[in-house]
Design a protein around this motif. Structure first.
Motif, PDB file in Angstrom:
ATOM      1  N   GLY A 118       0.792  -1.217   0.000  1.00 55.47           N
ATOM      2  CA  GLY A 118       0.000   0.000   0.000  1.00 55.47           C
ATOM      3  C   GLY A 118       0.824   1.266   0.000  1.00 55.47           C
ATOM      4  O   GLY A 118       0.284   2.364   0.134  1.00 55.47           O
ATOM      5  N   ALA A 119       2.144   1.149  -0.169  1.00 52.28           N
ATOM      6  CA  ALA A 119       3.001   2.336  -0.237  1.00 52.28           C
ATOM      7  C   ALA A 119       2.701   3.157  -1.482  1.00 52.28           C
ATOM      8  O   ALA A 119       2.909   4.373  -1.508  1.00 52.28           O
ATOM      9  N   VAL A 120       2.230   2.501  -2.544  1.00 47.48           N
ATOM     10  CA  VAL A 120       1.787   3.198  -3.749  1.00 47.48           C
ATOM     11  C   VAL A 120       0.406   2.658  -4.136  1.00 47.48           C
ATOM     12  O   VAL A 120       0.055   1.522  -3.810  1.00 47.48           O
ATOM     13  N   ASP A 121      -0.357   3.476  -4.857  1.00 47.68           N
ATOM     14  CA  ASP A 121      -1.690   3.077  -5.304  1.00 47.68           C
ATOM     15  C   ASP A 121      -1.648   2.407  -6.665  1.00 47.68           C
ATOM     16  O   ASP A 121      -2.496   1.573  -6.980  1.00 47.68           O
ATOM     17  N   LEU A 249       4.422  -2.537 -21.690  1.00 49.53           N
ATOM     18  CA  LEU A 249       4.495  -1.767 -20.448  1.00 49.53           C
ATOM     19  C   LEU A 249       3.136  -1.147 -20.170  1.00 49.53           C
ATOM     20  O   LEU A 249       2.424  -0.755 -21.101  1.00 49.53           O
ATOM     21  N   GLY A 250       2.784  -1.063 -18.912  1.00 45.12           N
ATOM     22  CA  GLY A 250       1.523  -0.441 -18.558  1.00 45.12           C
ATOM     23  C   GLY A 250       1.318  -0.402 -17.063  1.00 45.12           C
ATOM     24  O   GLY A 250       2.087  -0.985 -16.294  1.00 45.12           O
ATOM     25  N   PRO A 251       0.274   0.291 -16.620  1.00 49.73           N
ATOM     26  CA  PRO A 251       0.001   0.418 -15.180  1.00 49.73           C
ATOM     27  C   PRO A 251      -0.258  -0.938 -14.529  1.00 49.73           C
ATOM     28  O   PRO A 251      -0.809  -1.847 -15.143  1.00 49.73           O
ATOM     29  N   VAL A 252       0.131  -1.040 -13.259  1.00 48.47           N
ATOM     30  CA  VAL A 252      -0.083  -2.251 -12.470  1.00 48.47           C
ATOM     31  C   VAL A 252      -0.801  -1.849 -11.178  1.00 48.47           C
ATOM     32  O   VAL A 252      -0.427  -0.861 -10.541  1.00 48.47           O
ATOM     33  N   VAL A 253      -1.821  -2.629 -10.796  1.00 45.53           N
ATOM     34  CA  VAL A 253      -2.565  -2.363  -9.567  1.00 45.53           C
ATOM     35  C   VAL A 253      -2.606  -3.623  -8.715  1.00 45.53           C
ATOM     36  O   VAL A 253      -2.282  -4.711  -9.178  1.00 45.53           O
ATOM     37  N   ARG A 254      -3.023  -3.461  -7.464  1.00 54.76           N
ATOM     38  CA  ARG A 254      -3.183  -4.613  -6.586  1.00 54.76           C
ATOM     39  C   ARG A 254      -4.318  -5.503  -7.068  1.00 54.76           C
ATOM     40  O   ARG A 254      -5.338  -5.016  -7.564  1.00 54.76           O
ATOM     41  N   GLU A 255      -4.152  -6.781  -6.882  1.00 50.34           N
ATOM     42  CA  GLU A 255      -5.177  -7.743  -7.269  1.00 50.34           C
ATOM     43  C   GLU A 255      -6.381  -7.649  -6.331  1.00 50.34           C
ATOM     44  O   GLU A 255      -6.237  -7.395  -5.144  1.00 50.34           O
ATOM     45  N   GLY A 256      -7.580  -7.833  -6.868  1.00 46.46           N
ATOM     46  CA  GLY A 256      -8.760  -7.952  -6.030  1.00 46.46           C
ATOM     47  C   GLY A 256      -9.628  -6.717  -5.920  1.00 46.46           C
ATOM     48  O   GLY A 256     -10.650  -6.751  -5.241  1.00 46.46           O
ATOM     49  N   ASP A 257      -9.233  -5.613  -6.573  1.00 48.96           N
ATOM     50  CA  ASP A 257     -10.041  -4.392  -6.522  1.00 48.96           C
ATOM     51  C   ASP A 257     -10.458  -4.045  -7.945  1.00 48.96           C
ATOM     52  O   ASP A 257      -9.800  -3.282  -8.640  1.00 48.96           O
ATOM     53  N   ASP A 258     -11.575  -4.614  -8.386  1.00 53.68           N
ATOM     54  CA  ASP A 258     -12.019  -4.428  -9.765  1.00 53.68           C
ATOM     55  C   ASP A 258     -12.385  -2.983 -10.065  1.00 53.68           C
ATOM     56  O   ASP A 258     -12.181  -2.496 -11.181  1.00 53.68           O
ATOM     57  N   GLU A 259     -12.943  -2.288  -9.086  1.00 55.45           N
ATOM     58  CA  GLU A 259     -13.312  -0.892  -9.300  1.00 55.45           C
ATOM     59  C   GLU A 259     -12.073  -0.063  -9.641  1.00 55.45           C
ATOM     60  O   GLU A 259     -12.058   0.697 -10.620  1.00 55.45           O
ATOM     61  N   TRP A 260     -11.020  -0.214  -8.842  1.00 57.65           N
ATOM     62  CA  TRP A 260      -9.787   0.545  -9.068  1.00 57.65           C
ATOM     63  C   TRP A 260      -9.136   0.135 -10.391  1.00 57.65           C
ATOM     64  O   TRP A 260      -8.642   0.978 -11.135  1.00 57.65           O
ATOM     65  N   PHE A 261      -9.132  -1.158 -10.681  1.00 62.30           N
ATOM     66  CA  PHE A 261      -8.611  -1.664 -11.946  1.00 62.30           C
ATOM     67  C   PHE A 261      -9.296  -0.960 -13.110  1.00 62.30           C
ATOM     68  O   PHE A 261      -8.644  -0.502 -14.056  1.00 62.30           O
ATOM     69  N   ASN A 262     -10.626  -0.848 -13.069  1.00 71.42           N
ATOM     70  CA  ASN A 262     -11.373  -0.237 -14.165  1.00 71.42           C
ATOM     71  C   ASN A 262     -11.159   1.266 -14.246  1.00 71.42           C
ATOM     72  O   ASN A 262     -11.163   1.840 -15.337  1.00 71.42           O
ATOM     73  N   ILE A 263     -10.969   1.915 -13.102  1.00 66.78           N
ATOM     74  CA  ILE A 263     -10.688   3.352 -13.116  1.00 66.78           C
ATOM     75  C   ILE A 263      -9.389   3.633 -13.877  1.00 66.78           C
ATOM     76  O   ILE A 263      -9.329   4.506 -14.748  1.00 66.78           O
ATOM     77  N   VAL A 264      -8.343   2.879 -13.545  1.00 67.90           N
ATOM     78  CA  VAL A 264      -7.052   3.080 -14.212  1.00 67.90           C
ATOM     79  C   VAL A 264      -7.167   2.715 -15.690  1.00 67.90           C
ATOM     80  O   VAL A 264      -6.682   3.443 -16.564  1.00 67.90           O
ATOM     81  N   ARG A 265      -7.827   1.598 -15.982  1.00 74.21           N
ATOM     82  CA  ARG A 265      -7.927   1.138 -17.367  1.00 74.21           C
ATOM     83  C   ARG A 265      -8.686   2.125 -18.247  1.00 74.21           C
ATOM     84  O   ARG A 265      -8.228   2.473 -19.339  1.00 74.21           O
ATOM     85  N   TRP A 266      -9.839   2.621 -17.779  1.00 73.98           N
ATOM     86  CA  TRP A 266     -10.632   3.501 -18.626  1.00 73.98           C
ATOM     87  C   TRP A 266     -10.069   4.910 -18.680  1.00 73.98           C
ATOM     88  O   TRP A 266     -10.378   5.664 -19.611  1.00 73.98           O
ATOM     89  N   THR A 267      -9.215   5.274 -17.758  1.00 70.21           N
ATOM     90  CA  THR A 267      -8.495   6.540 -17.907  1.00 70.21           C
ATOM     91  C   THR A 267      -7.517   6.439 -19.073  1.00 70.21           C
ATOM     92  O   THR A 267      -7.430   7.354 -19.911  1.00 70.21           O
ATOM     93  N   ILE A 268      -6.786   5.323 -19.155  1.00 72.47           N
ATOM     94  CA  ILE A 268      -5.877   5.102 -20.288  1.00 72.47           C
ATOM     95  C   ILE A 268      -6.663   5.031 -21.592  1.00 72.47           C
ATOM     96  O   ILE A 268      -6.302   5.663 -22.596  1.00 72.47           O
ATOM     97  N   PHE A 269      -7.764   4.282 -21.586  1.00 71.82           N
ATOM     98  CA  PHE A 269      -8.589   4.142 -22.796  1.00 71.82           C
ATOM     99  C   PHE A 269      -9.126   5.496 -23.258  1.00 71.82           C
ATOM    100  O   PHE A 269      -9.263   5.736 -24.465  1.00 71.82           O
ATOM    101  N   SER A 270      -9.442   6.371 -22.318  1.00 74.94           N
ATOM    102  CA  SER A 270      -9.979   7.683 -22.707  1.00 74.94           C
ATOM    103  C   SER A 270      -8.947   8.501 -23.477  1.00 74.94           C
ATOM    104  O   SER A 270      -9.294   9.217 -24.427  1.00 74.94           O
ATOM    105  N   LEU A 271      -7.667   8.393 -23.099  1.00 72.16           N
ATOM    106  CA  LEU A 271      -6.609   9.143 -23.799  1.00 72.16           C
ATOM    107  C   LEU A 271      -6.416   8.610 -25.215  1.00 72.16           C
ATOM    108  O   LEU A 271      -6.165   9.381 -26.151  1.00 72.16           O
ATOM    109  N   ILE A 272      -6.536   7.294 -25.366  1.00 74.97           N
ATOM    110  CA  ILE A 272      -6.397   6.680 -26.687  1.00 74.97           C
ATOM    111  C   ILE A 272      -7.596   7.029 -27.567  1.00 74.97           C
ATOM    112  O   ILE A 272      -7.441   7.427 -28.735  1.00 74.97           O
ATOM    113  N   THR A 273      -8.798   6.915 -27.011  1.00 74.90           N
ATOM    114  CA  THR A 273     -10.015   7.230 -27.763  1.00 74.90           C
ATOM    115  C   THR A 273     -10.025   8.687 -28.188  1.00 74.90           C
ATOM    116  O   THR A 273     -10.458   9.022 -29.303  1.00 74.90           O
ATOM    117  N   ALA A 274      -9.548   9.564 -27.316  1.00 79.03           N
ATOM    118  CA  ALA A 274      -9.510  10.987 -27.646  1.00 79.03           C
ATOM    119  C   ALA A 274      -8.672  11.236 -28.892  1.00 79.03           C
ATOM    120  O   ALA A 274      -9.056  12.034 -29.758  1.00 79.03           O
TER     121      ALA A 274
END
Length: 362
Positions: A118-121, A249-274
């Protein structure tokens, strides 16, 4: 008459007494309680990354080892780079403010412990995505933000524009990382030859190349880009377009938190879609009245995709406004103005011959 002694049982097989049964039952309850407590603790902690970030008031991002162009500090300790801007975009998606971040760099190729504790998110750059790294360390790779692989750095004076033109050249390479074997395979397949100049540490490659101990350097494209920027005249150096291995290469998150996983993923997807639909940090505020459904969804004026993630409807547009679309992000750190332009190559959109792709927003 022979006396029969009472039967003796091995110590581990003696008859159970009521006291033994009670002790075992008590022990079982203790173990069961510990297991249930850990299960509840893990479930609650793993599902509350967003809550923890909001309560803290800023996002903590990490990367493994600073690397020029990706993550570097200036004399005042301020961080900048491609990875840092990915983190800033994520902070904007969460808070509406890209500056609410703390960036930490850890020495090493792959660092999972800071994420696990938990030292990093989120780790915005770590070791390349592999099965072992995705499965063994309680972490999940979110999506690709940068495609890479082993490449070649050559001086312009060598007059080659493709790796397939290389023959009878000396190449500086790090041993023990699989890169020497990749060179053997590449040159054998092309029926050409090279002379390896082997070093143990990647830092030695720049020193040896500058001293003229080899004509070419071979390492991952991102390492070569950082090395090139350290040379006296980066414009006189060329990274050849071919990659002889594949690294994601890409962002890595802790296992088991689907909400956080999707937040990071769709932020990246938004930059690509833009980038796909032509939305930039410069024109985004003028598009509120657009009739394009995909742009309206991206801006959050049609459909509320943030609600399911615990975010504002405008979380994607907030990220784009803060750091730009993927093309703006890439050009800022690897474009001509850096003095060491790096071709998009695999990191171009799928529609332009690259590998960059995002699911539709609908």
């Amino acid at each position: 008459m022979h006396r029969l002694d009472p039967p003796r049982h091995p110590a581990n097989m003696r008859p159970r007494t009521k006291r033994d049964a009670g002790a075992l039952n008590h022990l079982f309850k203790i173990v069961l309680g510990i297991v249930l407590s850990l299960t509840v603790l893990m479930a609650s902690s793993s599902a509350q990354t967003l809550d923890a970030v909001k309560a803290r008031g800023f996002l903590v991002c990490g990367s493994s080892t600073s690397l020029a162009g990706f993550a570097q500090q200036d004399v005042d300790g301020r961080w900048s780079g491609f990875d840092v801007d990915i983190c800033r975009g994520l902070a904007a998606a969460i808070f509406g403010n890209p500056d609410l971040i703390e960036f930490r760099s850890y020495r090493g190729e792959a660092r999972f412990a800071p994420l696990q504790t938990g030292a990093v998110d989120v780790l915005v750059r770590n070791g390349a995505w592999t099965a072992a790294r995705d499965m063994r360390y309680g972490s999940r790779y979110v999506t690709a933000s940068f495609f890479d692989g082993q490449a070649f750095l050559v001086p312009q004076s060598l007059s080659v524009v493709s790796a397939y033109e290389l023959d009878d050249v000396s190449i500086c390479v790090v041993d023990g990382s699989g890169e020497l074997q990749a060179l053997d395979d590449f040159f054998f397949a092309n029926q050409t030859s090279f002379r390896p100049v082997v070093y143990e540490d990647v830092a030695d490659l720049a020193v040896a190349y500058r001293a003229g101990f080899c004509q070419v350097v071979s390492a991952s494209g991102r390492v070569l880009q950082a090395l090139r920027r350290e040379l006296p005249d980066p414009s006189q150096q060329r990274i050849l377009p071919e990659r002889i291995s594949k690294e994601i290469l890409g962002p890595v998150v802790r296992e088991g938190d689907d909400e956080w996983f999707n937040i990071v993923r769709w932020t990246i997807f938004s930059l690509i879609t833009a980038e796909e639909v032509g939305v930039t940090s410069l024109n985004i505020d003028s598009l509120a009245a657009t009739r394009s459904p995909i742009v309206r969804r991206l801006l959050g004026v049609e459909g509320d995709f943030g609600k399911a993630l615990g975010l504002r409807a405008t979380f994607m547009s907030d990220a784009i406004r803060a750091v730009g679309n993927y093309a703006e992000l890439y050009d800022r750190h690897f474009g001509p103005q850096t003095g060491a332009a790096m071709l998009r190559g695999q990191n171009a959109l799928w529609s332009n011959g690259g590998l960059l792709y995002a699911p539709p927003i609908n």
